[in-house]
Design a protein around this motif. Structure first.
Motif, PDB file in Angstrom:
ATOM      1  N   PRO A  59       0.800  -1.237   0.000  1.00 41.85           N
ATOM      2  CA  PRO A  59       0.000   0.000   0.000  1.00 41.85           C
ATOM      3  C   PRO A  59       0.827   1.279   0.000  1.00 41.85           C
ATOM      4  O   PRO A  59       0.434   2.264  -0.616  1.00 41.85           O
ATOM      5  CB  PRO A  59      -0.823  -0.115   1.284  1.00 41.85           C
ATOM      6  CG  PRO A  59      -0.877  -1.575   1.586  1.00 41.85           C
ATOM      7  CD  PRO A  59       0.404  -2.158   1.079  1.00 41.85           C
ATOM      8  N   ALA A  60       1.965   1.266   0.681  1.00 41.84           N
ATOM      9  CA  ALA A  60       2.764   2.492   0.783  1.00 41.84           C
ATOM     10  C   ALA A  60       3.792   2.628  -0.337  1.00 41.84           C
ATOM     11  O   ALA A  60       4.612   3.544  -0.315  1.00 41.84           O
ATOM     12  CB  ALA A  60       3.477   2.533   2.131  1.00 41.84           C
ATOM     13  N   CYS A  61       3.748   1.754  -1.312  1.00 45.21           N
ATOM     14  CA  CYS A  61       4.741   1.770  -2.393  1.00 45.21           C
ATOM     15  C   CYS A  61       4.666   3.101  -3.155  1.00 45.21           C
ATOM     16  O   CYS A  61       3.617   3.456  -3.689  1.00 45.21           O
ATOM     17  CB  CYS A  61       4.462   0.602  -3.340  1.00 45.21           C
ATOM     18  SG  CYS A  61       5.582   0.535  -4.737  1.00 45.21           S
ATOM     19  N   PRO A  62       5.771   3.869  -3.228  1.00 47.66           N
ATOM     20  CA  PRO A  62       5.724   5.195  -3.846  1.00 47.66           C
ATOM     21  C   PRO A  62       5.832   5.182  -5.369  1.00 47.66           C
ATOM     22  O   PRO A  62       5.424   6.124  -6.033  1.00 47.66           O
ATOM     23  CB  PRO A  62       6.928   5.904  -3.237  1.00 47.66           C
ATOM     24  CG  PRO A  62       7.918   4.798  -3.020  1.00 47.66           C
ATOM     25  CD  PRO A  62       7.105   3.590  -2.648  1.00 47.66           C
ATOM     26  N   ALA A  63       6.427   4.113  -5.903  1.00 45.62           N
ATOM     27  CA  ALA A  63       6.650   4.010  -7.346  1.00 45.62           C
ATOM     28  C   ALA A  63       7.081   2.582  -7.657  1.00 45.62           C
ATOM     29  O   ALA A  63       7.432   1.824  -6.748  1.00 45.62           O
ATOM     30  CB  ALA A  63       7.736   4.994  -7.810  1.00 45.62           C
ATOM     31  N   VAL A  64       7.038   2.216  -8.941  1.00 48.92           N
ATOM     32  CA  VAL A  64       7.469   0.877  -9.332  1.00 48.92           C
ATOM     33  C   VAL A  64       8.245   0.963 -10.632  1.00 48.92           C
ATOM     34  O   VAL A  64       7.979   1.822 -11.482  1.00 48.92           O
ATOM     35  CB  VAL A  64       6.257  -0.080  -9.490  1.00 48.92           C
ATOM     36  CG1 VAL A  64       5.365   0.345 -10.661  1.00 48.92           C
ATOM     37  CG2 VAL A  64       6.703  -1.525  -9.658  1.00 48.92           C
ATOM     38  N   ILE A  65       9.237   0.097 -10.761  1.00 47.79           N
ATOM     39  CA  ILE A  65       9.952  -0.044 -12.029  1.00 47.79           C
ATOM     40  C   ILE A  65       9.544  -1.380 -12.633  1.00 47.79           C
ATOM     41  O   ILE A  65       9.695  -2.432 -11.998  1.00 47.79           O
ATOM     42  CB  ILE A  65      11.473   0.035 -11.838  1.00 47.79           C
ATOM     43  CG1 ILE A  65      11.869   1.465 -11.441  1.00 47.79           C
ATOM     44  CG2 ILE A  65      12.212  -0.392 -13.111  1.00 47.79           C
ATOM     45  CD1 ILE A  65      13.342   1.681 -11.201  1.00 47.79           C
ATOM     46  N   VAL A  66       8.991  -1.327 -13.839  1.00 45.94           N
ATOM     47  CA  VAL A  66       8.492  -2.515 -14.518  1.00 45.94           C
ATOM     48  C   VAL A  66       9.509  -2.965 -15.559  1.00 45.94           C
ATOM     49  O   VAL A  66       9.973  -2.162 -16.389  1.00 45.94           O
ATOM     50  CB  VAL A  66       7.142  -2.233 -15.210  1.00 45.94           C
ATOM     51  CG1 VAL A  66       6.597  -3.498 -15.869  1.00 45.94           C
ATOM     52  CG2 VAL A  66       6.138  -1.671 -14.202  1.00 45.94           C
ATOM     53  N   ALA A  67       9.856  -4.260 -15.519  1.00 43.58           N
ATOM     54  CA  ALA A  67      10.787  -4.843 -16.482  1.00 43.58           C
ATOM     55  C   ALA A  67      10.200  -6.150 -17.014  1.00 43.58           C
ATOM     56  O   ALA A  67       9.294  -6.733 -16.408  1.00 43.58           O
ATOM     57  CB  ALA A  67      12.147  -5.093 -15.820  1.00 43.58           C
ATOM     58  N   LEU A  68      10.722  -6.604 -18.153  1.00 47.19           N
ATOM     59  CA  LEU A  68      10.251  -7.834 -18.783  1.00 47.19           C
ATOM     60  C   LEU A  68      11.311  -8.923 -18.669  1.00 47.19           C
ATOM     61  O   LEU A  68      12.498  -8.661 -18.848  1.00 47.19           O
ATOM     62  CB  LEU A  68       9.926  -7.589 -20.258  1.00 47.19           C
ATOM     63  CG  LEU A  68       8.972  -6.433 -20.561  1.00 47.19           C
ATOM     64  CD1 LEU A  68       8.732  -6.335 -22.064  1.00 47.19           C
ATOM     65  CD2 LEU A  68       7.662  -6.594 -19.816  1.00 47.19           C
ATOM     66  N   VAL A  69      10.866 -10.150 -18.415  1.00 46.54           N
ATOM     67  CA  VAL A  69      11.799 -11.254 -18.163  1.00 46.54           C
ATOM     68  C   VAL A  69      12.626 -11.621 -19.392  1.00 46.54           C
ATOM     69  O   VAL A  69      13.719 -12.174 -19.259  1.00 46.54           O
ATOM     70  CB  VAL A  69      11.041 -12.490 -17.626  1.00 46.54           C
ATOM     71  CG1 VAL A  69      10.312 -13.219 -18.752  1.00 46.54           C
ATOM     72  CG2 VAL A  69      11.975 -13.424 -16.871  1.00 46.54           C
ATOM     73  N   ASP A  70      12.117 -11.286 -20.601  1.00 46.42           N
ATOM     74  CA  ASP A  70      12.810 -11.747 -21.806  1.00 46.42           C
ATOM     75  C   ASP A  70      13.792 -10.725 -22.373  1.00 46.42           C
ATOM     76  O   ASP A  70      14.185 -10.813 -23.532  1.00 46.42           O
ATOM     77  CB  ASP A  70      11.797 -12.168 -22.876  1.00 46.42           C
ATOM     78  CG  ASP A  70      10.957 -11.007 -23.402  1.00 46.42           C
ATOM     79  OD1 ASP A  70      11.030  -9.905 -22.825  1.00 46.42           O
ATOM     80  OD2 ASP A  70      10.221 -11.218 -24.385  1.00 46.42           O
ATOM     81  N   GLN A  71      14.204  -9.754 -21.549  1.00 41.94           N
ATOM     82  CA  GLN A  71      15.177  -8.749 -21.996  1.00 41.94           C
ATOM     83  C   GLN A  71      16.413  -8.788 -21.083  1.00 41.94           C
ATOM     84  O   GLN A  71      16.628  -7.904 -20.255  1.00 41.94           O
ATOM     85  CB  GLN A  71      14.541  -7.358 -21.993  1.00 41.94           C
ATOM     86  CG  GLN A  71      13.394  -7.224 -22.996  1.00 41.94           C
ATOM     87  CD  GLN A  71      12.813  -5.826 -23.045  1.00 41.94           C
ATOM     88  OE1 GLN A  71      12.751  -5.123 -22.050  1.00 41.94           O
ATOM     89  NE2 GLN A  71      12.366  -5.421 -24.220  1.00 41.94           N
ATOM     90  N   PRO A  72      17.237  -9.825 -21.240  1.00 39.44           N
ATOM     91  CA  PRO A  72      18.350 -10.021 -20.302  1.00 39.44           C
ATOM     92  C   PRO A  72      19.468  -9.002 -20.395  1.00 39.44           C
ATOM     93  O   PRO A  72      20.359  -8.990 -19.541  1.00 39.44           O
ATOM     94  CB  PRO A  72      18.860 -11.424 -20.645  1.00 39.44           C
ATOM     95  CG  PRO A  72      18.414 -11.676 -22.041  1.00 39.44           C
ATOM     96  CD  PRO A  72      17.122 -10.940 -22.202  1.00 39.44           C
TER      97      PRO A  72
END
Length: 197
Positions: free
Chosen positions: A91-104
Motif C-alpha cells: 500500500p505504501a509503495c511510492p513508485a514501481v519499475i516494470v521490467a520484462l523477463v525476456d530482456q536479459p
C-alpha cells in the motif's frame, strides 16, 4: 531508502508468458547458467528496487529474493500481468519499475538511472535507446490506477505513456543496457553465442 527518506521504488518483473514462439516459458530459460527470472530479479534488486515482485503464469516458479504473484489470466497477454503486479504492490509503495523477463540485457545500471530520475522529481520515466522509449519503465503511485486501466491484451503501460507524453521523463540508457528480447530459438542461440564470447 531514497534521498527523500521514503521507501525506494518497488521492482516488478513480468514473467508469466508461455513463450509460444520459443517453445517454453521464458522465465525458466537459462543464460550462462542462470534462469532469466533470477537474472531479472537480481537486476532490479541490484539497481535499487525493494521489494521485487515477479508475476508468474505459464510456469510455476519460486524465486529467491522476490515475491511471486500468480496471474491466473496470463493467457490474455501482458496487460493482465501488469494489472496483477500493480494490484499486489504494498500500500505504501511510492513508485514501481516494470521490467520484462525476456530482456536479459537490461541492466541494474539502467534501473539505477531511472531511480536517479525519480529522486530528481520524475513521476513517470522511461529508458530510451537511440532516443526510442523501451524498457524498463518507472511509474509513480498516483498513476498506478490509470496504467492498470489501459493495460489490456499484450499492451502494458504503453497506452498510458502514449496518452500522457507530457508526464514522461526520457532516461537515456545507451551504453549501459539494451532492450533486445528473446522471442525465438534463433534469438536464444544468438544470445548464448554472445554470452560464450
Amino acid at each position: 531508502m531514497t534521498l527523500h527518506g521514503e521507501e525506494p521504488p518497488a521492482g516488478l518483473l513480468l514473467a508469466a508468458g508461455e513463450g509460444s514462439r520459443l517453445g517454453r516459458p521464458k522465465a525458466l530459460v537459462e543464460l550462462d547458467g542462470e534462469r532469466l527470472v533470477d537474472r531479472g530479479v537480481h537486476m532490479l534488486r541490484s539497481g535499487g528496487c525493494s521489494p521485487v515482485l515477479v508475476v508468474s503464469g505459464a510456469a510455476q516458479i519460486e524465486v529467491i529474493g522476490a515475491v511471486v504473484v500468480p496471474n491466473a489470466e496470463w493467457r490474455t497477454g501482458m496487460g493482465s500481468s501488469l494489472r496483477a503486479g500493480l494490484a499486489a504492490l504494498p500500500p505504501a509503495c511510492p513508485a514501481v519499475i516494470v521490467a520484462l523477463v525476456d530482456q536479459p540485457r537490461i541492466t541494474s545500471a539502467a534501473v539505477a538511472r531511472l531511480i536517479e530520475a525519480y529522486e530528481a522529481g520524475a513521476r513517470v520515466a522511461v529508458a530510451t535507446y537511440g532516443g526510442k522509449p523501451r524498457n524498463p519503465v518507472l511509474i509513480g503511485a498516483e498513476h498506478f490506477a490509470a496504467v492498470a486501466g489501459g493495460a489490456a491484451g499484450d499492451v502494458g503501460a504503453r497506452a498510458f505513456l502514449r496518452a500522457n507524453p507530457g508526464l514522461v521523463t526520457h532516461v537515456p540508457c545507451d551504453g549501459v543496457a539494451a532492450p533486445d528480447d528473446i522471442d525465438t530459438p534463433g534469438d536464444l542461440a544468438e544470445f548464448r553465442g554472445q554470452e560464450a564470447r
